[in-house]
Design a protein around this motif. Structure first.
Motif, short mmCIF file in Angstrom:
data_model
loop_
_atom_site.label_atom_id
_atom_site.label_comp_id
_atom_site.label_asym_id
_atom_site.label_seq_id
_atom_site.Cartn_x
_atom_site.Cartn_y
_atom_site.Cartn_z
N ALA A 276 43.26 53.30 39.43
CA ALA A 276 43.24 52.42 40.61
C ALA A 276 42.03 51.51 40.56
CB ALA A 276 43.21 53.28 41.88
N ALA A 277 40.88 52.11 40.19
CA ALA A 277 39.68 51.29 40.12
C ALA A 277 39.81 50.24 39.03
CB ALA A 277 38.46 52.18 39.85
N ALA A 278 40.43 50.64 37.91
CA ALA A 278 40.60 49.68 36.82
C ALA A 278 41.50 48.53 37.24
CB ALA A 278 41.20 50.39 35.60
N ALA A 279 42.58 48.89 37.98
CA ALA A 279 43.48 47.84 38.43
C ALA A 279 42.76 46.93 39.42
CB ALA A 279 44.71 48.47 39.10
N VAL B 57 42.38 43.02 38.79
CA VAL B 57 43.04 42.04 39.66
C VAL B 57 42.03 41.38 40.59
CG1 VAL B 57 44.77 41.72 41.41
CG2 VAL B 57 45.20 43.28 39.51
N VAL B 58 41.32 42.19 41.35
CA VAL B 58 40.49 41.61 42.40
C VAL B 58 39.15 41.11 41.85
CG1 VAL B 58 39.39 42.03 44.60
CG2 VAL B 58 41.59 43.06 44.10
N VAL B 59 38.41 42.02 41.19
CA VAL B 59 37.07 41.62 40.74
C VAL B 59 37.17 40.53 39.67
CG1 VAL B 59 34.95 42.42 39.68
CG2 VAL B 59 36.13 43.87 41.30
N ASP B 60 37.98 40.83 38.63
CA ASP B 60 38.14 39.81 37.60
C ASP B 60 38.76 38.55 38.17
OD1 ASP B 60 37.14 41.67 36.00
OD2 ASP B 60 38.81 41.77 34.58
N GLY B 61 39.69 38.75 39.13
CA GLY B 61 40.33 37.58 39.73
C GLY B 61 39.32 36.69 40.42
N VAL C 139 36.43 31.92 40.41
CA VAL C 139 35.23 31.10 40.61
C VAL C 139 34.94 30.28 39.36
CG1 VAL C 139 32.74 31.21 40.94
CG2 VAL C 139 34.22 32.59 42.36
N GLY C 140 35.07 30.98 38.22
CA GLY C 140 34.82 30.26 36.97
C GLY C 140 35.78 29.10 36.77
#
Lengths: 192, 108, 647
Positions: free
Chosen positions: C584-587, C591-595, C600-601
């Protein structure tokens, strides 16, 4: 300023200056443009005279109409392969619009602002005698520091111009003939 | 009919506008420099007319401070013209042109 | 008492001597192992002498806290963090225990670790560990205590994984660190809770004073957080399973870290906050007592079936710590610390004895030993003394302290008393099972083909087992003296000294008294255990194999440690943490953190891609923009204030 001579002189000189300026913009030939520029400088010097600025007017003729114009002509002569037409750049439309806008703003302010100005006889009274003595006193009196700095500025401008244009004699390096050929050819075409 | 401060300022503004137009819309670097000189001249005219007409001076003040300013402007203009023309010659020597449309080394 | 009161600087020296030793070894003695060992012994010896002085001072004060003011450390906004020393009966006794055991262990280590390639590293870590433990004991502020608590965890990780090239040791170190972290998390919650709710009161004495005035819910949360930390550090159920694996570390490490100091830190923590725990609602007491009682019997049952002598001792330690926690839960503050005090000596002795046996045979597997009493008489006799003390045979040290615990149980909770007596029986059984398997019968060959003993510790091997060098048996002999006699301190106002650390209204220790029922029950249980061990493992009537078959699935269940490791590793770690929370944390991360990060990038990049086109490199473009800006600015100025032209 009431006297008719001054008024007439103002209008004639103004027309001359503005007309010459427009000619600088409109003329097709770069050298002609320089000539009109000199005319504009001279008209400006006349306007200075109507403002009783005799010393400045003379300096204007000497520096602008004389020295800077000669510099411009020299610059044109030193760039023989550049085009001699006074062609417009990509930015002619914004340039003209910006010029018009700025002229309009200054004109608007000039006539609309409530200047605390002398007018008529009072202004004539301010125009008293030669200015050169007073300017001299001011330059080596209250403004002596700026005066000295200006002299240093001129010195460095002189040095800068020399250093920029000075042709460095590169130490002879072994280069392949082919690689250096283009460079050498370009150098050789320059005026002596 | 008399000539007032506003007239001189208007002339100055028009000359300044012409200077801007020349500086922005000429392709040749030397012509651009000519526009800049016109703008400087317009400023000089403004300074002199304020010097002549302004009531901002008190009784003990020198009314010719504007003239001194103009002297400095002339000085700087001369220096600027010398250096700028030297640069024009230098650019010409490197690139065989003084065409500002083609001098865009800092392009993205 | 005999000496003038100890100055504060001298107490600090107790703490800083091992730290200096650590720094000097790391800085200068990395390649000079002999000097490193001697320096460590010297530094800890100095600490020990000063700890004796501190103990003397504390006895003179009847255990009341010495008047040391805290020092300001730093101020963060309106939060003042200070540090200081709390020297009272409890910490003085702990200082004495830690430095004594540590000193003897260091001496023992010079023999046991002789020739190891990491000799200097070993002593550097040992110094650091001792420093952390001393800092934990003498801390006056909760934060200071927490920092050293974590330092103890870290150094214990370093020591368990000392032979990090061995995969099992590296895994054990990781396991110990991570499992105790779970407990530490609760402790951290308690720290944050007390910080938020009291506005930054970190002084332990102040917290204990305030405790009575706090709301029941807050106090329950705080004490359960403290308990959680203690459960992790002291290896109580359900976080007990790291301790047996921690036996992968060098035996002297087990002797110090896993008998007398680090595991005792949990009990010490509970004792330190005893007034707060007393003020907490009754459910908290019951929870603590039953966790302790259950751990005691649970671990003891596993101790009976282990074949690895060190693991027997590890389960025994868990079991004895269960006693102490149970005593705290029953309000037996003095009994708990008393048992901690005596246990430190005889358990350290037993661990060192097992190390000595390993030194001789090259293995920890009792099935490969036997008959060692002839070849290793000193080890044998000291081991028997330790075992008798642990089993609680009159009049050895363990008897007095265990009886105090059982006495509290007898008065407070008959169920726990029954559990305690059963544990006493099992304790005697597994200890004497170990003795009979190790020292009696025929020698069964020692080191197996694939050595899993501390092979690095001794390259050379001799034809048969032999007594260990003096540097190893001397500590055994010295430790057996307190293992026999130290229980008698109970007659010397030990209770007064220990109770000096808690407020007057909580003191109810009335000196040693022997209750007939308790005395008979515990002694019968212990003797019964010894007798059963003798019958099964010495006389062979009934033989162990027959018993094993008779008990069948029950034996298997215990031998597999009740499948706690499987539940913890497959269920909790793989099933829940790895596959559930981890995925769950990886997802979420993808999705959210990397997203967000990529978004932003991308936004910046797109914007820059558009904006860079402004950079034409053409002077007139810039000038045009600039002049347009001037015009706009002037027009805006006119529009905003139309009267700029008026005078």
């Amino acid at each position: 300023m009431e006297s008719t001579g001054i008024v007439v002189a103002f209008w004639v000189l103004s027309a001359l200056t503005i007309g010459a300026g427009l000619a600088v913009f409109l003329s097709r030939n770069l050298v002609h443009a320089i000539m009109f520029l000199i005319l504009a400088f001279l008209g400006m010097a006349g306007l200075f005279v109507t403002l009783s600025a005799d010393f400045i007017a003379v300096a204007q003729v000497l520096i602008y109409a004389g020295a800077i114009s000669v510099l411009l002509v020299f610059a044109v002569m030193l760039t023989p392969l550049a085009s001699r037409d006074n062609a417009n750049s990509l930015y002619v439309v914004p340039g003209v619009l910006a010029g018009l806008a700025l002229a309009a703003i200054v004109g608007f302010v000039a006539f609309e602002a409530d200047w605390a100005a002398l007018s008529g006889a009072a202004a004539d009274q301010r125009a008293s005698g030669a200015t050169i003595e007073v300017i001299g006193d001011l330059l080596i009196g209250r403004y002596v520091l700026a005066f000295e700095i200006a002299s240093i500025l001129l010195l460095f401008a002189l040095l800068g111009a020399i250093v920029l244009v000075h042709e460095r004699t590169e130490p002879a390096v072994e280069v392949e003939p082919g690689a250096a050929g283009g460079e050498l050819a370009r150098e050789s075409r320059e005026p002596a | 009919m008399s000539v007032e401060l506003g007239h001189y300022l208007a002339v100055s503004g028009i000359v300044f506008g012409i200077g801007v137009a020349v500086a922005l819309s000429k392709r040749n670097a030397i012509a651009v420099l000519m526009g800049v000189e016109l703008m400087l001249n317009a400023v000089n005219l403004t300074l002199l007319s304020f010097s002549r007409f302004s009531t901002a001076f008190g009784p003990d003040d020198e009314p010719l401070t504007g003239h001194v300013f103009v002297v400095f402007v002339l000085t700087v203009a001369a220096a600027e013209a010398a250096v700028a023309l030297a640069m024009a010659v230098l650019v010409y020597r490197r690139r065989e042109t003084v065409d500002l449309d083609r001098i865009n080394l800092l392009r993205w | 008492m005999f000496l003038p009161d100890i100055p504060e600087a001298a107490v600090w020296a107790i703490y800083f001597a091992p730290l200096a030793s650590f720094l000097l070894i790391v800085g200068f003695l990395w390649r000079r192992p002999l000097e490193a060992g001697r320096l460590t012994i010297f530094a800890i010896g100095l600490s020990w002498v000063l700890a004796l002085w501190a103990l003397d001072t504390s006895i003179g004060l009847d255990g009341e806290p010495a008047a040391f003011e805290p020092h300001a450390w730093f101020t963060l906004f309106d939060l003042d963090i200070s540090f200081g020393i709390r020297l009272d009966g409890l910490s003085a006794v702990m200082l004495f225990v830690v430095t004594s055991v540590s000193l003897l262990v260091q001496v023992y280590s010079t023999g046991y670790m002789h020739g190891d390639t990491g000799y200097s590293r070993y002593f550097a870590f040992m110094s650091l560990f001792t420093m952390s433990m001393l800092g934990l004991v003498m801390a006056s502020s909760l934060l200071q205590l927490f920092i050293h608590w974590e330092l103890v965890g870290l150094t214990s990780y370093l020591l368990i994984g000392f032979w990090f090239h061995r995969p099992s040791a590296a895994a054990a170190a990781k396991k110990a660190f991570i499992v105790t972290r779970f407990g530490d998390f609760g402790f951290l919650v308690a720290v944050v809770l007390i910080w938020v709710k009291t506005g930054g009161v970190f002084d332990i004495a102040e917290i204990n004073e305030l405790a009575a005035g706090l709301s029941a819910a807050l106090l329950t949360g705080f004490t359960l957080g403290i308990l959680s930390g203690a459960v992790g550090k002291s290896a109580q159920f359900p976080l007990h399973f790291w301790l047996p694996d921690a036996m992968e570390g060098p035996t002297p490490v087990s002797s110090l870290v896993h008998s007398a100091t680090m595991v005792a830190a949990g009990v010490y923590l509970l004792a330190r906050f005893f007034p707060a725990i007393e003020a907490a609602p009754g459910g908290v007491h019951t929870t603590i007592a039953y966790i302790g009682g259950f751990t005691a019997i649970f671990a003891a049952s596993m101790g009976i079936v282990m074949t690895d002598i060190k693991r027997v001792l590890a389960y025994s330690t868990i079991s004895q710590l269960g006693y102490m926690v149970m005593a705290i839960g029953l309000g037996g503050y003095v009994a708990a610390i008393f048992h901690l005090f005596t246990h430190a000596f005889f358990k350290s002795l037993l661990f060192q004895g097992s190390g000595s046996v390993n030194h001789a045979t090259g293995t920890f597997d009792m099935r490969l030993m036997g008959g060692l009493r002839h070849s290793m008489p000193i080890t044998f006799w000291t081991f028997v003394v330790g075992s008798l003390s642990l089993a609680g045979i009159f009049p050895l040290a363990g008897f007095w302290s265990k009886d105090e615990v059982l006495l509290d149980a007898w008065h407070e909770d008959k169920i726990l008393f029954a559990v305690g007596v059963a544990v006493a029986f099992m304790t005697a059984l597994y200890m004497f099972r170990a003795i009979f398997m190790t020292f009696f019968g025929e020698y069964r060959g020692g080191e197996p083909a694939e050595s899993h003993g501390d092979a690095e510790a001794h390259d050379e091997h001799h034809a048969g087992p032999h007594e260990s060098p003096a540097s190893m048996w001397a500590p055994l002999v010295i430790l057996s003296i307190p293992a026999i006699f130290i229980g008698l301190v109970a007659f010397l106002d030990f209770g007064v000294l220990i109770e000096g650390a808690i407020p007057e209204e909580l003191r109810h220790f009335e000196g040693v008294h022997v209750d007939g029922v308790v005395l008979v029950a515990s002694t019968v249980a212990a003797l019964g255990g010894i007798g059963a061990a003798a019958a099964i493992y010495f006389a062979g009537q009934p033989s162990p194999d027959v018993l094993r078959q008779a008990l069948g699935p029950l034996h298997r269940l215990v031998e597999r440690k009740y499948y706690v490791d499987e539940v913890a590793e497959d269920g909790a770690v793989r099933g829940f943490l790895y596959n559930g929370a981890g995925r769950a944390a990886a997802a979420f991360d993808r999705v959210v953190v990397d997203g967000v990060v990529n978004g932003v990038g991308m936004a910046t990049r797109t914007l820059g891609d558009g904006l860079r086109r402004v950079q034409t490199g053409q002077m007139q473009a810039y000038t045009s923009l600039y002049l347009v800006g001037v015009v706009v600015a002037v027009v805006v100025l006119f529009a905003v204030s139309g009267d700029v032209l008026e005078r």
